[in-house]
Each structure stands twice: as C-alpha cells, then as structure tokens.
Design a protein around this motif. Structure first.
Motif: not given
Length: 266
Positions: A151, A154, A244, A248, A251-252
């Motif tokens: 990601d 980060r 994401g 993802f 994350q999503d």
C-alpha cells in the motif's frame, strides 16, 4: 480431510456455502490452515464455493520439480472435474489471478464469469512485484520491505505517525506458522519461479467470458497502470477501483460484494 487426485498430485480442498459454483484461487503462499480465510468472509453466503491449497503449498502435494503456470491452471481444471463441476464462476486473487488467466485461456469452457483481483498479465502488459528477488528476506525484514509496496500510502512518514498500526502490520507480515514443515520452503520457491515467468499478455484478447478486473488504487504490487492495460486488452472487461492497496478486499468493505454482484449478473 478432503483430498482429490488431480493432474498427478494430491490437492487439498474445502467447500462451503450455497448458490452457483464459485472457484476461488488464492495468492502467493496461500494456505487454508491460516485463519481467517476466504471461508470466513461473505462469499459462502452467495455461492457454493470451492477453494484449495495450490501445488507446493499447504496440505497439497509438493513435487520437487519445476512448476509452470500451465501446471497450476491444469490443477484447477482437474480439481473441478474431480468434484463434478463442468464450469464455475472464478475469482483469482494476486497469484491466483495469474492462474485464473491461464485457466480461462487453457480451459475456456470451465470459466463462466471471471474476476481478476490485484493481479497482472505479465509480458508487455506489466508484471506484478518480483517476489523472487526478495526471496532471501524472511520474517520482519520481509514484512518491513513489503509494507510500503503493498500500500503505497504507508510511507516512512506514515509509519512514524502510526507506530501501533505499523507494528501490527509487521507482526502479521512476519508470521509463517508452517515455515519449518518439510517441503514448505521448496514449494514456496517453486511457486515464485512459476510466477516469475507468467506471461498471458499476448493471449488475453482470446478471453471470451465476462471479466471484471478489481484493483486497489494504492497497490504497488499489482500496479494501477497495469490494471488499466489489462482491462483494455481483454474484450469487454470491466475495471473497478477500490480504496486500498494489494489487500483492498480487506480494506474496502464494498469490494467483495461488488465482485459477487458481477458474478451473479448472468
């Protein structure tokens, strides 16, 4: 435990849920013993879902020979045949998306609709991050290297500002509870070697089934520009972006329902 003799090896598989048949093909290092896994998510509520440990991984066979992407695709097709499925909906995630490309190209009648998630076509279309180049990194060193790639938000600055979240990611990424098992390192290496030579780019226009490409906006492993190229290369492919990185789908929360909706839109 459910095993099937498929394409010359023993493949460990699990199946749960109700609905149309769905084959889920996991990513690099996938092992159904690691919890939570895909069976703990929402997909079994809408599908009769089949997932398995790919050759060299988990509880499946680990022949000490060179593996090819064609081998992985033929494993999937043979497993479907062993459990009595002529065709299925398919989700391939990351490395599993590379396998899914080979599956639909080598066995087109097996795949009814296809979701390619956070994956890459190889060749002129672009490859995913070269994991074979960091195979020497283990544990925390590997986790720390991959966090800003998985990601791209980060960054080092993000890590300093979110020390607890960063520490949790390092711990999760460093964990490999089955590292000492016989054949584990060899099987993982064989997978990375097959992944290294994945190239379906020239054949992507042959895909005739409906395809959704699902991608994270901040994925540095399966990069956004690669997703756009792949979508343009596959006839009629739909490209969907999610919030994401490479993960993802976690994350999503809209990602998996969107995949399910696409697959059910017969």
């Amino acid at each position: 435990m459910p095993f099937a003799r498929a394409n010359g090896i023993e493949i460990y598989w699990e199946r749960a849920g109700a609905g149309p048949p769905l084959l889920f093909i996991s990513g690099t290092g996938g092992d159904l013993r690691v919890k939570p896994n895909v069976f703990d998510g929402p997909l079994p509520r809408s599908f009769d879902m089949l997932a398995y440990d790919q050759r060299g991984l988990g509880r499946s066979g680990k022949p000490d020979t060179a593996y090819s992407m064609a081998d992985y695709a033929d494993d999937a097709a043979a497993l479907m045949g062993e459990i009595g499925w002529d065709e299925a909906l398919v989700i391939g995630v990351s490395f599993g998306g590379m396998v899914a490309q080979e599956l639909v190209l080598r066995h087109p009648a097996r795949v009814k609709r296809l979701v390619l998630a956070c994956t890459s076509p190889g060749g002129a279309g672009g490859a995913s991050f070269p994991f074979h180049e960091i195979e020497h990194l283990k544990g925390e060193a590997r986790a720390r290297h991959l966090i800003p790639i998985s990601d791209v938000r980060r960054t080092e600055a993000w890590a300093r500002e979110h020390p607890d979240a960063y520490a949790q990611l390092v711990e999760m990424g460093a964990r490999d509870p089955f590292a000492d098992e016989p054949g584990h390192a060899m099987g993982a290496h064989r997978q990375l070697e097959a992944r290294r030579f994945h190239d379906a780019w020239d054949r992507l226009p042959q895909i005739a089934c409906p395809v959704m490409i699902a991608a994270g906006r901040y994925d540095g492993i399966a990069r956004p520009e690669t997703q756009e190229k792949m979508a343009a290369r596959i006839p009629g492919a739909v490209l969907r972006w999610f919030e994401g990185g490479h993960l993802f789908m976690i994350q999503d929360r809209t990602a998996v329902p969107a995949m399910a909706e696409f697959l059910l839109a017969a």
